[in-house]
Design an enzyme around this catalytic site. Structure first.
Site, PDB file in Angstrom:
ATOM      1  N   ASP A 298     -10.428   2.135   1.695  1.00 35.60           N
ATOM      2  CA  ASP A 298     -10.545   1.600   3.037  1.00 35.60           C
ATOM      3  C   ASP A 298     -11.174   2.615   3.966  1.00 35.60           C
ATOM      4  O   ASP A 298     -12.053   2.362   4.973  1.00 35.60           O
ATOM      5  CB  ASP A 298      -8.974   1.239   3.642  1.00 35.60           C
ATOM      6  CG  ASP A 298      -8.551  -0.111   3.001  1.00 35.60           C
ATOM      7  OD1 ASP A 298      -9.362  -0.878   2.760  1.00 35.60           O
ATOM      8  OD2 ASP A 298      -7.268  -0.227   3.044  1.00 35.60           O
TER       9      ASP A 298
ATOM     10  N   LYS B  21       0.919  -1.118  -0.027  1.00 39.61           N
ATOM     11  CA  LYS B  21       0.053  -0.100  -0.103  1.00 39.61           C
ATOM     12  C   LYS B  21       0.998   1.194   0.001  1.00 39.61           C
ATOM     13  O   LYS B  21       0.236   2.223  -0.312  1.00 39.61           O
ATOM     14  CB  LYS B  21      -0.978  -0.064   1.207  1.00 39.61           C
ATOM     15  CG  LYS B  21      -1.933  -1.045   1.036  1.00 39.61           C
ATOM     16  CD  LYS B  21      -3.063  -0.978   2.242  1.00 39.61           C
ATOM     17  CE  LYS B  21      -4.325  -1.923   1.985  1.00 39.61           C
ATOM     18  NZ  LYS B  21      -5.096  -1.944   3.077  1.00 39.61           N
TER      19      LYS B  21
END
Length: 279
Positions: A109, A72
């Site tokens: 997210d 990420k």
């Protein structure tokens, strides 16, 4: 431009390890609901060292990528642009390839967590607690910046982690107080508790669940329920699971990659529950 049903387009989830990922199940379910018969979604075992070469091997048929750990942050130097949401936590879990060949990073997210809360009618709380201080905790803080009007208390195991959480709070404009993990049972009295720790970490807290618990957001989905979530539910508290988070962040990913909306979360949740029951 919204995707045509017969377009031959590809997407995938990358990470290491990746064999456990439910993303292919959820995205394929979404394609089925949207009638995108030409779309495929796979998983690839890719670590940080292999990520640049993977990107270089992608052709024009690729629409997007989902990224999990440890990619990420590693992906950011490979991108042309990242969203403000992704920049706020220095984490990209979604890459969209535009028609003009640009690589755009985003983070679903954070809005996915907010959407999971709102699905349960939780629009605002006056305080919250976070169990843990890893990468997921920073995303949780960013989500709480949108729903929590007061202080967030983070329960951590070290002074270094405590300092990191306070720094994230300053960056995200969230008032953060840190407390020692030894006092984590106190967290369970908060209006909203977000558990961001690995499997088994919160099991010892289950006996400390109060008689009238409020809301627990446990980011795990396997094994499920966790001991804490099971005791919480038994006591009558509201429980939001990691599958809820996974579903809502996937909904947003599909919308970004395909240009199609709305994507029905219930269809993705049903597919995820079925896949988990078969493991």
């Amino acid at each position: 431009m919204p995707a045509r049903a017969t377009d031959a387009r590809r997407a995938a989830v990358l990470g290491s390890p990746i064999g456990h990922s439910l993303s292919p199940v959820l995205h394929r379910a979404a394609y089925g609901e949207l009638g995108l018969t030409g779309w495929s979604y796979d998983r690839f075992e890719v670590d940080e060292a292999g990520l640049p070469a993977f990107f270089e091997g992608l052709g024009p048929e690729w629409a997007g990528l989902s990224l999990t750990m440890p990619l990420k942050r590693a992906v950011i130097p490979l991108l042309d642009e990242i969203s403000e949401t992704a920049a706020s936590v220095e984490a990209v879990n979604t890459v969209v390839f535009t028609e003009d060949g640009r690589r755009v990073g985003d983070n679903t997210d954070i809005p996915g967590m907010v959407a999971a809360l709102r699905e349960r009618g939780i629009e605002q709380v006056d305080s919250a607690a976070i169990l843990g201080a890893g990468a997921t905790a920073s995303s949780a803080l960013a989500a709480l910046a949108r729903v929590c009007t007061g202080e967030v208390t983070a329960y951590v195991r070290s002074a270094a982690r405590a300092a990191e959480m306070r720094q994230w709070g300053e960056r995200l404009d969230v008032g953060v107080r840190t407390a020692d993990w030894a006092d984590a049972a106190e967290a369970l009295r908060a209006p909203l508790v977000v558990a961001t720790t690995p499997a088994g970490t919160t099991d010892a807290l289950a006996p400390a669940v109060p008689e009238r618990p409020a809301v627990l957001f446990d980011v795990l989905y396997e094994p499920w329920p966790t001991a804490l979530a099971a005791r919480w539910s038994l006591a009558g508290g509201a429980v939001i699971s990691g599958l809820d988070l996974l579903v809502h962040q996937a909904v947003l990913q599909v919308e970004l990659m395909t240009g199609r909306s709305p994507v029905p979360p219930d269809a993705l949740r049903a597919a995820g529950e079925k896949a988990l029951s078969e493991r």
